[in-house]
Design a protein around this motif. Sequence first.
Motif, short mmCIF file in Angstrom:
data_model
loop_
_atom_site.label_atom_id
_atom_site.label_comp_id
_atom_site.label_asym_id
_atom_site.label_seq_id
_atom_site.Cartn_x
_atom_site.Cartn_y
_atom_site.Cartn_z
N THR B 228 13.14 -29.73 62.00
CA THR B 228 12.36 -28.54 61.66
C THR B 228 11.64 -28.04 62.91
O THR B 228 11.06 -28.83 63.65
CB THR B 228 11.32 -28.86 60.56
N PHE B 229 11.72 -26.74 63.14
CA PHE B 229 11.06 -26.12 64.29
C PHE B 229 10.05 -25.13 63.73
O PHE B 229 10.42 -24.11 63.15
CB PHE B 229 12.10 -25.43 65.18
N THR B 230 8.77 -25.44 63.88
CA THR B 230 7.71 -24.66 63.24
C THR B 230 7.06 -23.74 64.25
O THR B 230 6.47 -24.21 65.23
CB THR B 230 6.67 -25.60 62.63
N THR B 231 7.19 -22.42 64.03
CA THR B 231 6.62 -21.44 64.97
C THR B 231 5.47 -20.71 64.29
O THR B 231 5.06 -21.06 63.19
CB THR B 231 7.69 -20.42 65.40
N GLU B 232 4.94 -19.68 64.96
CA GLU B 232 3.80 -18.92 64.42
C GLU B 232 4.24 -17.57 63.91
O GLU B 232 3.42 -16.74 63.56
CB GLU B 232 2.72 -18.70 65.49
N THR B 233 5.54 -17.31 63.90
CA THR B 233 5.99 -15.98 63.55
C THR B 233 7.21 -16.03 62.62
O THR B 233 8.02 -16.95 62.72
CB THR B 233 6.32 -15.20 64.86
N PRO B 234 7.33 -15.06 61.71
CA PRO B 234 8.54 -15.01 60.88
C PRO B 234 9.78 -14.93 61.77
O PRO B 234 9.79 -14.15 62.72
CB PRO B 234 8.37 -13.72 60.06
#
Lengths: 59, 334
Positions: B228-234
């Motif tokens: 899983t790669f969790t970013t701050e943007t859709p």
Amino acid sequence: EDAAEESNVSAELIAQRKRLVDEWNAWRIRAKEELAADRSRSGKKPAPKEKPKEEEAKE
Amino acid sequence: MRPILLQGHERSLTQIKFNREGDLLFSCSKDHVINVWFTHNGERLGTYDGHNGTVWTLDVDTQTRFLVSGSADNTLRLWDIQSGKCLYKWEFPTAVKRVAFSEDDDQVVCVTEQRMGYQGAIRVFNINREGDGRDQSPEPVSFFNPTGSKAVVCAFAHIPSLILTGHESGKVALFDAKTGEEVNSNQRAHMDLITDIQLSPDRSYFITSSKDKTARIHDTRTLMVIKTFTTETPLNSAALAPKKPYVLLGGGQDAMSVTTTSLRQGKFETRFWHKIFEEEVGRVKGHFGPVNTIAVSPNGDCYASGGEDGFVRVHHFDESYFRAKPYGDLEIED
């Protein structure tokens, strides 16, 4: 530059990364075996053809 | 990394795709046009004219002979890549949102939109490769309506008898291509709309991007989440980089930066993440609006991004990219 950066990485982090890579590799090897089994059951070649282009063009 | 700017589209990009050799890049857009470009210099080789609406999706066969495209004009079209001619047109009641060739180039799968009394549908067509390609069957070999959350993206799975789908709810699923039966699903693969799905070369795993701000790698057979790669943007797109342990993610802008950055500054980024350590390793700025679509050349020597700003940017990796081993000498399986 890279070497300098590497030396700053703690032994703990290195161990953690080694573990993650080992897990990934173990999963990849298992997944490839299962894939080969599924593909042979469905009448497909065990792995995707690398360079089918020229051969098919000749036929 | 020197970027090449591909100028030619008048509206936002919807999907881009390299051919197998990586020397050509195909792009489609809301401007109704499909373009093909030379990857090495960004020159436009040609266009495919005919769609009367947004072209949402395209795919290229492994021989760079046929192109398929799907559009808001409710048609799926087959094109001759070399001549630019439309060879065949299938018509549906609603828009075509995603198309994909099978590994053998002998079938195409597409998703049509759910709208005004029509259920979303998956159709598989045989592609007759004999002759000039104009002699195609109007009827699909398989047609089914996935129940529950609507499918938005699709592809052939690791075996061509299974169709892999990504759904509005965040679900991923495998359907029997003949019967339309759902044979496996992961309801909670994502928490929101899935925006892109791209498979590894052997199709044993795939990456998805979602409006839930994450991208994930899944095992194709089990649909289990592996990374899983969790970013701050859709996120709008996610791609796997061949030969390097990276994934490339693209989407909007961090909520935090919206007030401080201007649309004119080209701040929208493609993010590079380490595939195994789930850590961000770098960002490449450039677009003036959200990144809608990312593709990596199959030989791994360049990547391209298509933006809401109407531009395609091609980046050829420097030699240092191939030499770099930011995490030491660990051998990583493909």
